[in-house]
Motif scaffolding. Structure first.
Motif, short mmCIF file in Angstrom:
data_model
loop_
_atom_site.label_atom_id
_atom_site.label_comp_id
_atom_site.label_asym_id
_atom_site.label_seq_id
_atom_site.Cartn_x
_atom_site.Cartn_y
_atom_site.Cartn_z
N LEU A 23 53.35 34.42 54.75
CA LEU A 23 52.82 33.58 53.68
C LEU A 23 52.78 34.34 52.36
CD1 LEU A 23 51.66 30.93 52.72
CD2 LEU A 23 49.41 31.66 53.53
N SER A 24 52.45 35.60 52.41
CA SER A 24 52.46 36.41 51.18
C SER A 24 53.86 36.47 50.59
CB SER A 24 51.94 37.82 51.48
OG SER A 24 50.58 37.78 51.85
N PHE A 56 42.81 38.60 50.88
CA PHE A 56 44.05 37.83 50.81
C PHE A 56 44.19 37.14 49.46
CE2 PHE A 56 46.13 33.67 51.22
CZ PHE A 56 47.40 34.07 51.62
N VAL A 57 43.13 36.49 48.99
CA VAL A 57 43.19 35.81 47.70
C VAL A 57 43.46 36.80 46.58
CG1 VAL A 57 41.82 34.48 46.02
CG2 VAL A 57 41.80 33.85 48.45
N ASP A 58 42.93 38.01 46.70
CA ASP A 58 43.17 39.02 45.67
C ASP A 58 44.63 39.40 45.57
OD1 ASP A 58 40.51 39.10 44.95
OD2 ASP A 58 40.03 40.88 46.15
N THR A 59 45.39 39.23 46.65
CA THR A 59 46.82 39.54 46.59
C THR A 59 47.58 38.55 45.72
OG1 THR A 59 47.43 38.22 48.56
CG2 THR A 59 46.74 40.52 48.93
N ALA A 65 43.27 30.43 42.09
CA ALA A 65 43.02 29.86 43.41
C ALA A 65 41.78 28.98 43.35
CB ALA A 65 42.84 30.96 44.45
N LEU A 66 41.88 27.80 43.92
CA LEU A 66 40.76 26.87 44.04
C LEU A 66 40.35 26.87 45.51
CD1 LEU A 66 40.46 23.40 42.36
CD2 LEU A 66 39.95 23.66 44.79
N ARG A 92 29.29 34.66 47.97
CA ARG A 92 29.45 36.10 47.73
C ARG A 92 30.93 36.45 47.55
NH1 ARG A 92 27.00 37.55 51.84
NH2 ARG A 92 24.96 37.92 50.90
N ALA A 93 31.78 35.78 48.30
CA ALA A 93 33.21 36.08 48.24
C ALA A 93 33.93 35.34 47.12
CB ALA A 93 33.86 35.72 49.58
N PHE A 94 33.53 34.07 46.85
CA PHE A 94 34.32 33.23 45.95
C PHE A 94 33.56 32.65 44.77
CE2 PHE A 94 36.54 33.00 50.09
CZ PHE A 94 37.74 33.58 49.70
#
Length: 285
Positions: A23-24, A56-59, A65-66, A92-94
Motif C-alpha cells: 500500500l505504501s 503509517f500515516v506519517d509516511t 489524511a482525514l 492522542r494519535a490523530f
C-alpha cells in the motif's frame, strides 16, 4: 484531476506487513491529494496499535489524511475507559477532532463520527450531525465533489449485512441528498462495492452513490476478497461537467511485483446529477 484514496478497516494489530509495504508503494505511485481512513483504524484501540497507525500515516508526508474512528477504535475490555474517555487513544494519535473535514477547489469531504460508546458494533447518526453536514454541503461550490464519510454503511448488498446498517441513515441520506451530497463513503463490513442510493431510497432529488471499502491491511478479510482500497478520481469532463470514477484496487500476492502489489480490479464511472448509471469494467478476467 483530483485523486482521493479511501483506506478503511486497517485494524492495526492485525495488519499484514507485506500488504502495508504494498500500500505504501501504491500511495507513492498515485500521489493522492487526500487519503481518507474511514474507521476501525485499530483492532482493540490500544496505544501501541494507534502508534503503529500514526507511524503509517506519517509516511504520507505532506499528503493530508482525514481519519475517522470506527467501533474498534473504542476500548472494548476496559469499561472505565469506554465510558469516560472512549476516544483518548484515538485523539492522542490523530488530534481532538473526531469529525475532520477537507476542502479544495475540486473536493469537499466531511467526516461524521458514527461510533457510540453505548453501542457495541452499531453506528448512529444524530439529527445534530445530519443538520451540521447538510449546512456545510449547501455551501459547496459547483465544481466540487461533495463527499460524506461514515464508518458504518448506509446501504448493503446482502441480507446478512443489514444488521450492520447505520442507525438514522434514512433521514441522513434524504437530507444530505437535498443538500447536494454526491458520495457517501463507508467501511465496517470489509466488503467493497458501489451502490446507487437513488435506486435504494425513494424520492432522492439527485444521484447519490454509496462507496464501500474493504479492509485495507488486516488479515480479517471477507470471503474471496483480499485486502482492498478505493481510488476516486474527480475533475471536469466534456463540456465542463463533473466527471467521477471509483476504482477498486485489490492486493495480490501473485502480482507482477515479487513481493505483492495492489492491482486495479473494477472501475465504476459514476454519473452525477441525473445522468446515466455507471458501467463497471472488470479488468484482467
Amino acid at each position: 484531476m483530483t485523486l482521493l484514496l479511501q483506506i478503511s478497516d486497517t485494524h492495526f494489530g492485525t495488519e499484514r506487513p507485506p500488504v502495508v509495504a504494498a500500500l505504501s508503494r501504491l500511495i507513492d505511485a498515485l500521489s493522492p491529494d487526500l487519503v481518507v481512513l474511514s474507521g476501525d483504524i485499530t483492532q482493540r484501540a490500544r496505544k501501541s496499535q494507534f502508534a503503529a497507525a500514526r507511524a503509517f500515516v506519517d509516511t504520507l508526508g505532506a499528503t493530508p489524511a482525514l481519519v475517522l474512528p470506527g467501533n474498534h477504535d473504542i476500548p472494548l475490555f476496559d469499561p472505565f475507559a469506554r465510558l469516560f474517555r472512549p476516544y483518548a487513544n484515538h485523539q492522542r494519535a490523530f488530534g481532538a477532532d473526531l469529525e475532520p473535514s477537507f476542502e479544495s477547489p475540486e473536493l469537499l469531504v466531511l467526516g461524521v463520527n458514527t461510533t457510540r460508546p453505548y453501542r457495541h458494533k452499531d453506528g448512529e447518526v444524530s439529527m445534530q450531525q445530519i443538520r451540521r453536514v447538510a449546512a456545510r454541503l449547501e455551501t459547496a461550490r459547483d465544481a466540487q465533489l461533495r463527499v460524506v464519510v461514515t464508518h458504518q454503511p448506509v446501504a448493503v448488498t446482502r441480507a446478512q449485512d443489514e444488521k450492520n446498517l447505520l442507525h438514522g441513515r434514512e433521514r441522513a441520506v434524504q437530507r444530505w441528498a437535498r443538500a447536494g451530497v454526491d458520495l457517501i463513503l463507508g467501511g465496517h463490513i470489509h466488503l467493497p462495492y458501489v451502490l446507487p442510493l437513488h435506486d435504494t431510497f425513494a424520492g432522492l432529488p439527485r444521484r447519490v452513490w454509496a462507496v464501500q471499502a474493504g479492509t485495507a491491511l488486516s488479515s480479517r478479510t471477507r470471503g474471496t476478497i483480499d485486502n482492498s482500497v478505493n481510488v476516486i478520481r474527480h475533475g471536469p469532463g466534456a463540456g465542463g461537467a463533473r466527471q467521477t470514477t471509483v476504482e477498486r484496487w485489490d492486493y495480490s500476492e501473485t502480482s507482477a511485483e515479487t513481493s505483492g502489489a495492489f492491482d486495479m480490479i473494477v472501475r465504476h464511472e459514476l454519473a452525477l446529477d441525473g445522468a446515466a448509471p455507471p458501467v463497471a469494467v472488470t479488468l484482467g478476467g
